[in-house]
Motif scaffolding. Structure first.
Motif, PDB file in Angstrom:
ATOM      1  N   UNK A  57       0.838  -1.191   0.000  1.00 53.11           N
ATOM      2  CA  UNK A  57       0.000   0.000   0.000  1.00 53.11           C
ATOM      3  C   UNK A  57       0.875   1.243   0.000  1.00 53.11           C
ATOM      4  N   UNK A  58       0.788   2.019  -1.064  1.00 56.80           N
ATOM      5  CA  UNK A  58       1.599   3.239  -1.202  1.00 56.80           C
ATOM      6  C   UNK A  58       0.763   4.455  -0.838  1.00 56.80           C
ATOM      7  N   UNK A  59       1.427   5.442  -0.205  1.00 61.81           N
ATOM      8  CA  UNK A  59       0.749   6.698   0.153  1.00 61.81           C
ATOM      9  C   UNK A  59       1.398   7.847  -0.593  1.00 61.81           C
ATOM     10  N   UNK A  60       0.579   8.665  -1.225  1.00 63.10           N
ATOM     11  CA  UNK A  60       1.160   9.826  -1.913  1.00 63.10           C
ATOM     12  C   UNK A  60       1.315  10.980  -0.920  1.00 63.10           C
ATOM     13  N   UNK A  61       2.205  11.907  -1.239  1.00 67.05           N
ATOM     14  CA  UNK A  61       2.398  13.083  -0.393  1.00 67.05           C
ATOM     15  C   UNK A  61       2.358  14.334  -1.267  1.00 67.05           C
ATOM     16  N   UNK A  62       2.198  15.477  -0.621  1.00 63.36           N
ATOM     17  CA  UNK A  62       2.216  16.752  -1.325  1.00 63.36           C
ATOM     18  C   UNK A  62       3.340  17.569  -0.714  1.00 63.36           C
ATOM     19  N   UNK A  63       4.551  17.272  -1.149  1.00 67.10           N
ATOM     20  CA  UNK A  63       5.717  17.907  -0.533  1.00 67.10           C
ATOM     21  C   UNK A  63       6.647  18.478  -1.592  1.00 67.10           C
ATOM     22  N   UNK A  64       7.417  19.503  -1.192  1.00 72.12           N
ATOM     23  CA  UNK A  64       8.433  20.026  -2.114  1.00 72.12           C
ATOM     24  C   UNK A  64       9.631  19.071  -2.191  1.00 72.12           C
ATOM     25  N   UNK A  65      10.392  19.215  -3.259  1.00 74.91           N
ATOM     26  CA  UNK A  65      11.584  18.395  -3.437  1.00 74.91           C
ATOM     27  C   UNK A  65      12.809  19.268  -3.212  1.00 74.91           C
TER      28      UNK A  65
END
Ligand code: NAD
Ligand code: NA
Length: 395
Positions: free
Chosen positions: A151-159
């Motif tokens: 189960x993969x979780x996406x994130x909303x983060x800068x690189x």
């Protein structure tokens, strides 16, 4: 039961069946007021119950008289507990489609799974034979990989660097700074696995293998670019990597469809209030300023106006207009220089005190509650309503 909005964090955990029906009816009325589209006859929409996917299903059915199958992941109602809005939207859509003599059936389950792909393929085979358009409009924070069960979780983060900017809590109107820490390598992989193009490719491969794609078949997935302002957290962040992957996947899919002259496209859409975009930091502030500017210039569009334009002025032209990267653009109005310059200027001025003047915070909130069937004129929210609504064509 009497159904009122109940929010938890950024989301609303109740939805109103009659209000959702009204939301759907407004979109149907819009499409019926426009000239018809000579497009697809049999359409599969993956992510069909809310946002851009719902608008795509409505446009297909009421704009081109197409038979539609919708796939989505929604919560059914229980006694004393409302369904999720996509459930009520679909119930209302199907009722209207059936009244108009249109085929419409739906599948509720995890589109990332092999089982739902198989069930959908069997339904197409049994009822429609072949399909000529697949709209891929999933927005999900998680994906269970069908091969490994991971189960993969996406994130909303800068690189790379921490990103600090303004954001608004649109429920309270408070504008404040937030800092989002840079992602890890793993966050990128996870986000690409959830929101990249792998699952889109798996869907099309499966339907192709089963012989269910008509000649000149088309498939479209939705992407976003947006302004410099949000780049660190959107287009150049983890979600942007996923969108890069989605866009690259379009070319791979097209390569595999040569024998049937099939084509895959990514359409870059406008920023809009949906359940997904409300959860992205910074974006709600951007949207509330953008709406103000676009409304002033009479250029504002919602999901249905966007998708009608996609079908009518892009997808079914003999020569489909694309940008230098091969993408369809319906974010052209949002990205106009005059719009972006004005938004960038307002951004600097935005504070808790000024936002209600210089931004469209009320419009944002209104649209947010509309997503769940609330804030519609002509609906008595004090009145008892039946939450136990069923979807007529649910498989
Ligand atoms: P949305 O949240 O309104 O819709 C998501 C849909 O996916 C719903 O129908 C939901 O039921 C379905 N879904 C989610 N997980 C699922 C699963 N596991 N199985 C089956 N169905 C599932 O989102 P939206 O804003 O309409 O986004 C759709 C696409 O448009 C996304 O790719 C998004 O990035 C893109 N987009 C959005 C915006 C915006 O501003 N909202 C702008 C440009 C592009
Ligand atoms: Na959608």
């Amino acid at each position: 039961m009497i159904i009122q909005p109940k929010t938890r964090g950024f989301i609303c955990i109740t939805s109103h069946p009659e209000g959702c029906a009204k939301n759907v009816q407004n979109q149907i009325d819009y499409i019926k007021s426009k000239s018809p589209i000579d497009g697809a006859k049999n359409v599969l929409v993956i992510g069909a119950s809310t946002g851009f996917g719902l608008a795509s299903r409505i446009t297909s059915a009421f704009g081109e008289n197409a038979a539609t199958i919708g796939v989505f992941f929604e919560k059914p109602p229980a006694e004393g507990r409302t369904a999720s809005s996509g459930w009520y939207n679909t119930a209302a859509f199907e009722e209207q489609a059936h009244k108009a003599g249109l085929y419409a059936k739906s599948i509720n389950g995890d589109a990332f799974s092999n089982e739902i792909k198989e069930q959908t393929a069997q339904l197409i085979k049994k009822d429609l034979g072949k399909i000529d358009l697949v709209i891929y409009s999933l927005a999900s924070p998680v994906r269970t990989h069908p091969e490994t069960g991971v189960r993969y979780k996406s994130t909303l983060k800068p690189i790379g660097n921490t990103y600090t900017n303004k954001t608004v809590d649109f429920h309270t109107g408070e504008v404040k700074e937030i800092s989002i820490e840079a992602c890890t390598e793993e966050d990128i992989v996870n986000t690409v696995t959830v929101m990249g193009g792998e699952d889109w490719q798996l869907w099309i491969d499966k339907l192709k293998k089963e012989g269910l794609l008509a000649d000149n078949f088309k498939t479209v997935a939705y992407s976003y670019i947006g302004p410099k302002l949000t780049e660190p957290v959107y287009r150049k962040g983890t979600i942007g990597k996923a969108k890069d992957h989605l866009e690259a996947t379009a070319f791979n899919i097209t390569d595999g469809l040569k024998d049937i002259k099939g084509k895959a496209f990514v359409s870059v859409n406008k920023a809009l209030v949906t359940q997904s975009s409300s959860a992205i930091p910074v974006i709600p502030l951007y949207i509330s300023l953008l709406y103000k500017v676009m409304k002033e210039k009479n250029l504002q569009e919602g999901c249905i106006e966007q998708i009608y334009r996609l079908f009518k002025e892009r997808l079914y032209l003999d020569e489909i207009p694309v940008d230098s990267e091969g993408r369809i653009r319906i974010d052209d109005l949002e990205m106009r220089d005059d719009i972006q310059e004005k938004v960038a200027q307002l951004w600097k001025e935005a504070t808790t005190e000024s936002l209600s003047e210089i931004g469209d915070l009320e419009g944002y909130k209104d649209e947010f509650f509309n997503l769940f069937g609330f804030n519609f004129d002509g609906i008595d929210y004090e009145k008892d309503t039946n939450e136990m609504v069923s979807i007529p064509g649910l498989q």
